[in-house]
Design a protein around this motif. Structure first.
Motif, PDB file in Angstrom:
ATOM      1  N   ASP A  99       0.824  -1.209   0.000  1.00 35.61           N
ATOM      2  CA  ASP A  99       0.000   0.000   0.000  1.00 35.61           C
ATOM      3  C   ASP A  99       0.856   1.256   0.000  1.00 35.61           C
ATOM      4  O   ASP A  99       0.626   2.203   0.764  1.00 35.61           O
ATOM      5  CB  ASP A  99      -0.949   0.021   1.207  1.00 35.61           C
ATOM      6  CG  ASP A  99      -2.082  -0.971   1.050  1.00 35.61           C
ATOM      7  OD1 ASP A  99      -2.214  -1.556  -0.047  1.00 35.61           O
ATOM      8  OD2 ASP A  99      -2.842  -1.155   2.013  1.00 35.61           O
ATOM      9  N   CYS A 100       1.841   1.263  -0.891  1.00 32.35           N
ATOM     10  CA  CYS A 100       2.736   2.414  -0.972  1.00 32.35           C
ATOM     11  C   CYS A 100       2.484   3.210  -2.248  1.00 32.35           C
ATOM     12  O   CYS A 100       2.184   4.395  -2.183  1.00 32.35           O
ATOM     13  CB  CYS A 100       4.187   1.950  -0.914  1.00 32.35           C
ATOM     14  SG  CYS A 100       5.369   3.309  -1.049  1.00 32.35           S
ATOM     15  N   ILE A 101       2.589   2.593  -3.409  1.00 30.47           N
ATOM     16  CA  ILE A 101       2.446   3.301  -4.679  1.00 30.47           C
ATOM     17  C   ILE A 101       0.969   3.489  -5.004  1.00 30.47           C
ATOM     18  O   ILE A 101       0.242   2.525  -5.219  1.00 30.47           O
ATOM     19  CB  ILE A 101       3.165   2.558  -5.813  1.00 30.47           C
ATOM     20  CG1 ILE A 101       4.668   2.488  -5.513  1.00 30.47           C
ATOM     21  CG2 ILE A 101       2.921   3.255  -7.143  1.00 30.47           C
ATOM     22  CD1 ILE A 101       5.478   1.763  -6.567  1.00 30.47           C
ATOM     23  N   VAL A 102       0.540   4.754  -5.036  1.00 31.75           N
ATOM     24  CA  VAL A 102      -0.859   5.083  -5.291  1.00 31.75           C
ATOM     25  C   VAL A 102      -1.119   5.055  -6.783  1.00 31.75           C
ATOM     26  O   VAL A 102      -0.500   5.805  -7.552  1.00 31.75           O
ATOM     27  CB  VAL A 102      -1.213   6.470  -4.718  1.00 31.75           C
ATOM     28  CG1 VAL A 102      -2.671   6.794  -4.982  1.00 31.75           C
ATOM     29  CG2 VAL A 102      -0.904   6.535  -3.229  1.00 31.75           C
ATOM     30  N   LEU A 103      -2.049   4.192  -7.208  1.00 30.38           N
ATOM     31  CA  LEU A 103      -2.403   4.090  -8.624  1.00 30.38           C
ATOM     32  C   LEU A 103      -3.547   5.019  -8.998  1.00 30.38           C
ATOM     33  O   LEU A 103      -3.603   5.534 -10.119  1.00 30.38           O
ATOM     34  CB  LEU A 103      -2.784   2.651  -8.974  1.00 30.38           C
ATOM     35  CG  LEU A 103      -1.678   1.602  -8.890  1.00 30.38           C
ATOM     36  CD1 LEU A 103      -2.247   0.229  -9.256  1.00 30.38           C
ATOM     37  CD2 LEU A 103      -0.520   1.962  -9.830  1.00 30.38           C
ATOM     38  N   SER A 104      -4.475   5.232  -8.083  1.00 32.01           N
ATOM     39  CA  SER A 104      -5.624   6.091  -8.365  1.00 32.01           C
ATOM     40  C   SER A 104      -6.242   6.566  -7.068  1.00 32.01           C
ATOM     41  O   SER A 104      -5.963   6.038  -5.987  1.00 32.01           O
ATOM     42  CB  SER A 104      -6.663   5.346  -9.208  1.00 32.01           C
ATOM     43  OG  SER A 104      -7.197   4.242  -8.494  1.00 32.01           O
ATOM     44  N   GLY A 105      -7.081   7.568  -7.165  1.00 28.68           N
ATOM     45  CA  GLY A 105      -7.763   8.104  -5.998  1.00 28.68           C
ATOM     46  C   GLY A 105      -8.503   9.378  -6.366  1.00 28.68           C
ATOM     47  O   GLY A 105      -8.489   9.801  -7.528  1.00 28.68           O
ATOM     48  N   THR A 106      -9.131   9.984  -5.380  1.00 29.39           N
ATOM     49  CA  THR A 106      -9.911  11.197  -5.603  1.00 29.39           C
ATOM     50  C   THR A 106      -9.369  12.324  -4.736  1.00 29.39           C
ATOM     51  O   THR A 106      -9.148  12.153  -3.542  1.00 29.39           O
ATOM     52  CB  THR A 106     -11.392  10.962  -5.245  1.00 29.39           C
ATOM     53  OG1 THR A 106     -11.897   9.874  -6.029  1.00 29.39           O
ATOM     54  CG2 THR A 106     -12.217  12.209  -5.532  1.00 29.39           C
ATOM     55  N   LEU A 107      -9.138  13.470  -5.361  1.00 32.15           N
ATOM     56  CA  LEU A 107      -8.653  14.644  -4.636  1.00 32.15           C
ATOM     57  C   LEU A 107      -9.708  15.736  -4.647  1.00 32.15           C
ATOM     58  O   LEU A 107     -10.212  16.119  -5.701  1.00 32.15           O
ATOM     59  CB  LEU A 107      -7.375  15.191  -5.293  1.00 32.15           C
ATOM     60  CG  LEU A 107      -6.859  16.518  -4.699  1.00 32.15           C
ATOM     61  CD1 LEU A 107      -6.299  16.294  -3.304  1.00 32.15           C
ATOM     62  CD2 LEU A 107      -5.815  17.154  -5.613  1.00 32.15           C
ATOM     63  N   LYS A 108     -10.056  16.225  -3.467  1.00 30.27           N
ATOM     64  CA  LYS A 108     -10.834  17.464  -3.361  1.00 30.27           C
ATOM     65  C   LYS A 108      -9.792  18.573  -3.303  1.00 30.27           C
ATOM     66  O   LYS A 108      -9.206  18.835  -2.253  1.00 30.27           O
ATOM     67  CB  LYS A 108     -11.709  17.442  -2.111  1.00 30.27           C
ATOM     68  CG  LYS A 108     -12.557  18.697  -1.942  1.00 30.27           C
ATOM     69  CD  LYS A 108     -13.618  18.806  -3.010  1.00 30.27           C
ATOM     70  CE  LYS A 108     -14.491  20.057  -2.787  1.00 30.27           C
ATOM     71  NZ  LYS A 108     -15.249  20.036  -1.522  1.00 30.27           N
ATOM     72  N   ASP A 109      -9.554  19.198  -4.442  1.00 29.29           N
ATOM     73  CA  ASP A 109      -8.463  20.156  -4.551  1.00 29.29           C
ATOM     74  C   ASP A 109      -8.689  21.376  -3.660  1.00 29.29           C
ATOM     75  O   ASP A 109      -9.693  22.084  -3.815  1.00 29.29           O
ATOM     76  CB  ASP A 109      -8.305  20.596  -6.004  1.00 29.29           C
ATOM     77  CG  ASP A 109      -7.241  21.675  -6.168  1.00 29.29           C
ATOM     78  OD1 ASP A 109      -6.165  21.522  -5.551  1.00 29.29           O
ATOM     79  OD2 ASP A 109      -7.499  22.663  -6.884  1.00 29.29           O
ATOM     80  N   PRO A 110      -7.776  21.647  -2.724  1.00 25.61           N
ATOM     81  CA  PRO A 110      -7.966  22.782  -1.822  1.00 25.61           C
ATOM     82  C   PRO A 110      -7.860  24.126  -2.532  1.00 25.61           C
ATOM     83  O   PRO A 110      -8.461  25.107  -2.093  1.00 25.61           O
ATOM     84  CB  PRO A 110      -6.853  22.608  -0.783  1.00 25.61           C
ATOM     85  CG  PRO A 110      -5.804  21.808  -1.485  1.00 25.61           C
ATOM     86  CD  PRO A 110      -6.553  20.891  -2.395  1.00 25.61           C
ATOM     87  N   TYR A 111      -7.106  24.200  -3.622  1.00 21.44           N
ATOM     88  CA  TYR A 111      -6.881  25.472  -4.296  1.00 21.44           C
ATOM     89  C   TYR A 111      -8.066  25.927  -5.148  1.00 21.44           C
ATOM     90  O   TYR A 111      -8.316  27.109  -5.295  1.00 21.44           O
ATOM     91  CB  TYR A 111      -5.633  25.397  -5.167  1.00 21.44           C
ATOM     92  CG  TYR A 111      -4.331  25.370  -4.388  1.00 21.44           C
ATOM     93  CD1 TYR A 111      -4.302  25.561  -3.009  1.00 21.44           C
ATOM     94  CD2 TYR A 111      -3.116  25.153  -5.028  1.00 21.44           C
ATOM     95  CE1 TYR A 111      -3.125  25.543  -2.300  1.00 21.44           C
ATOM     96  CE2 TYR A 111      -1.928  25.135  -4.325  1.00 21.44           C
ATOM     97  CZ  TYR A 111      -1.922  25.326  -2.963  1.00 21.44           C
ATOM     98  OH  TYR A 111      -0.745  25.302  -2.269  1.00 21.44           O
ATOM     99  N   SER A 112      -8.783  24.972  -5.742  1.00 23.32           N
ATOM    100  CA  SER A 112      -9.901  25.317  -6.620  1.00 23.32           C
ATOM    101  C   SER A 112     -11.250  24.870  -6.083  1.00 23.32           C
ATOM    102  O   SER A 112     -12.292  25.411  -6.463  1.00 23.32           O
ATOM    103  CB  SER A 112      -9.692  24.690  -8.005  1.00 23.32           C
ATOM    104  OG  SER A 112      -9.762  23.267  -7.917  1.00 23.32           O
TER     105      SER A 112
END
Length: 222
Positions: A99-112
């Protein structure tokens, strides 16, 4: 087990490098909104920062801050993957990497404020980038060129100074300070500036007069 290992590694790094509290390092920037006490603390720290002009950029090179995304906390994962794991949700990892290399996921971007679906790949990885809140070049011109190689490496990999963000906005920010760039999402600016002040105070970096004015303006409206 990986979460425990990460926490243990960061705790060790905090002891060795004088890092801030683990809560600040392990909490996603999106969810750590500053309260009135945090804003007050940021104002006090900002008032104590030295105010000087920029030193020449002469001699700056990314390599002066060590190899990109080193495993400074010795948890088996490089810093980029540590931050992706911290800031993304619904992560999927490459098998066989503990569980080290992240292949995918979802980001709630703080900047936008927008939601970004991250997918590792040659043409997609840079959609999400890891931003240094205090850019390395900016730090170089405001005190870091006097540091030891070890301290610069610690700074470049300190979770307090790192966030997963929208790639194009990170490119737009480049090496700007608060006087020349702020997140377009105005509701995040208080958190952004408070966190920048925390980093500058921790590493005793100075600010320019224009930068301090910009920071004070944001904090006064928080």
């Amino acid at each position: 087990m990986r979460v425990r290992a990460l926490m243990a590694g960061l705790a060790t790094m905090a002891v060795l490098t004088g890092c801030g509290g683990l809560e600040a390092q392990l909490t996603s920037p999106e969810t750590s909104k500053p309260d009135s006490a945090s804003v007050s603390d940021a104002r006090k720290k900002l008032a104590k920062l030295a105010v000087k002009g920029r030193a020449p950029r002469t001699g700056f090179d990314r390599d002066e801050f060590g190899p990109a995304w080193a495993d400074v906390d010795r948890n088996g994962c490089d810093t980029r993957n540590d931050i992706l794991k911290r800031d993304l949700t619904n992560e999927k990892f490459k098998s066989g990497t503990h569980d080290c290399i992240v292949l995918s996921g979802t980001l709630k971007d703080p900047y936008s404020g927008k939601t970004i679906d991250f997918k590792r790949g040659q043409d997609t990885s840079m959609d999400v980038q890891i931003d240094h809140l205090i850019p390395l070049s900016d730090a170089w011109q405001k005190g870091a060129q006097r540091w030891s190689e070890t301290k610069r490496k610690e700074f470049a990999n300190d979770p307090l100074n790192l966030m997963a963000v929208d790639g194009p906005l990170n490119n737009q920010k480049s090496d700007s300070d608060a006087a020349t760039w702020l997140p377009p999402r105005k509701s995040y600016r208080c958190t952004y500036i408070a966190r920048q002040v925390d980093v500058k105070a921790k590493y005793e970096l100075w600010v320019t007069s224009a930068e301090k004015d910009a920071m004070e303006t944001i904090l006064s409206d928080c």
